[in-house]
Design a protein around this motif. Structure first.
Motif: not given
Length: 429
Positions: A209-222, A247-254
């Motif tokens: 996500a950071g490579a395409v300019g989006v600030k997103a991170r994977g949700r911590k799971t159990g 769920e990450v815009p721009v990243l998913r489309e590219i």
């Protein structure tokens, strides 16, 4: 008159043993007759462009094109053309005409140019005389495609901008979407781990996500903590959590576009550079330009698809977006105020429901951020991107049989064609 045929010598056997010529499909025969029925009106209409022999030659080429198209798709029409098969049928016909008695030109490229020129005239005749039985969207895409192929030195509003390869290369380098794509490919490097659905694992989402300019991170799971420094909440409190790369815009489309053009190859556990990666990084200018055109074409088609993208649940109707892109590419751009007015219209049953306009506004804002649309007082398409609009919409029309254009003016009715108004009762997609 042709040469007189010589009577064949008897070689024994029975005449009935000689296979007869294959019969033309009934649909094709009827469509040829429809074209023949247009002859008087077409010759008269054609007077502004040439004489009667040239008009008849044009109709002959049209019938040959319909035959080639029928051979490819097993369907044909004399009054509408499928944008998705138009190029293949023209190429097949050009190959057949090359060096034949029908075409005096020995060069297949010149034969192809002649075919496009005649098809352009024929399609305009159908439209101007009310004989076109396809949708307006199909007509616009076909017309734009043929305008691009036959424009030459004509100075028409719908002409494709004349850009040299070097100018295109510089323009592509300046497009934000291609800059982000380059950064993502650099981040992927030799490969990244993927899930069974072919997307990045949670631990790598923040980096992608950071490579395409989006600030997103994977949700911590159990199932256990994410590796330190990769997706940890404390890394950037302003980033949002996601449960999947979907769920990450721009990243998913590219990502999806790269996979589609084979620049990125998805295996069972890893994503690695695909066969097209060589073209993306190629020192050969033609190869680089072609790959970038392909990516933008897929990217725009994905944005327009009315059935929704593979990353998004539920249908989404972006036919309005298709119309905005078309008009933005043909010199008749849609006003931003018009679209905003439609989005604010709370009346029920209007020509353009507010929610459709809102969706188009949202998509256009994203495309503007990526450099694919100029969003000022009007929505226009940058010159280097215009060449990708036609194939993108043709791709949508090929994949989506129920795709219909949406109006872009408040109160404007969706265009339609009544087949009963046509003289031809032909089959079309």
């Amino acid at each position: 008159m042709g040469r007189k045929a010589k009577k064949p010598k008897a070689r024994g056997g029975h005449v009935k043993a000689v296979p007869s010529a294959p019969k033309m499909p009934l649909q094709l025969v009827l469509n040829h007759r429809v074209v023949d029925s247009f002859t008087p009106d077409f010759v008269h209409w054609f007077e502004r462009f040439g004489d009667a022999p040239d008009a008849l030659r044009c109709l002959q080429i049209v019938k040959l094109f319909i035959t080639a198209n029928h051979a490819i798709s097993e369907e044909s029409s004399a009054t509408s053309f499928d944008p998705g098969s138009l190029d293949d049928a023209a190429l097949a016909l050009a190959d057949m005409l090359d060096g034949s008695d029908i075409d005096d030109e020995s060069d297949i490229d010149e034969a192809l140019a002649m075919i496009y020129d005649y098809l352009h005239l024929y399609v305009d005749f159908l439209s101007e005389t009310g004989r076109w039985t396809g949708t307006e969207e199909e007509y616009l895409v076909v017309h734009m495609f043929l305008t691009e192929e036959t424009a030459g030195d004509l100075d028409l509003p719908g002409d494709m901008p004349e850009l040299s390869d070097e100018e295109q290369d510089r323009a592509f380098q300046e497009l934000p979407v291609l800059q982000l794509t380059g950064r993502l490919l650099e981040w992927i490097g030799a490969g990244k781990d993927v899930t069974s659905t072919g997307v990045l694992r949670l631990k790598d989402i923040e980096g992608g996500a950071g490579a395409v300019g989006v600030k997103a991170r994977g949700r911590k799971t159990g199932k256990g903590p994410l590796p330190e420094g990769e997706g940890a909440a404390e890394a950037d409190p302003e980033s949002f959590e996601v449960g999947s790369m979907h769920e990450v815009p721009v990243l998913r489309e590219i990502w999806a576009a790269l996979v589609d053009i084979d620049v990125l190859s998805i295996g069972s556990t890893r994503a690695t550079p695909g066969a097209g990666a060589e073209s993306w990084h190629s020192p050969d200018l033609d190869s680089r330009l072609q790959t970038r055109r392909e990516l933008l074409t897929v990217f725009l088609a994905s944005a327009v698809m009315d059935s929704g993208s593979m990353w998004e649940e539920g249908p989404r109707d972006n036919a309005t977006l298709a119309r905005v892109l078309l008009r933005g590419a043909t010199g008749e751009p849609v006003s931003a105020e018009e679209l905003k007015a439609a989005a604010e219209d709370e009346s029920v049953g209007g020509a353009l429901p507010a929610f459709e306009a809102l969706r188009a506004l949202r998509e256009l804002a994203t495309l503007a951020d990526l450099g694919l649309v100029d969003a000022g007082t009007h929505y226009t398409v940058p010159p280097v991107v215009i060449q990708c609009v036609i194939p993108a919409l043709a791709l949508v029309l090929t994949m989506e049989g129920n795709f219909e254009p949406g109006p872009v003016h408040p109160g404007e009715q969706s265009p339609s064609h009544d087949p009963s108004d046509s003289r031809a009762a032909t089959n079309h997609r």
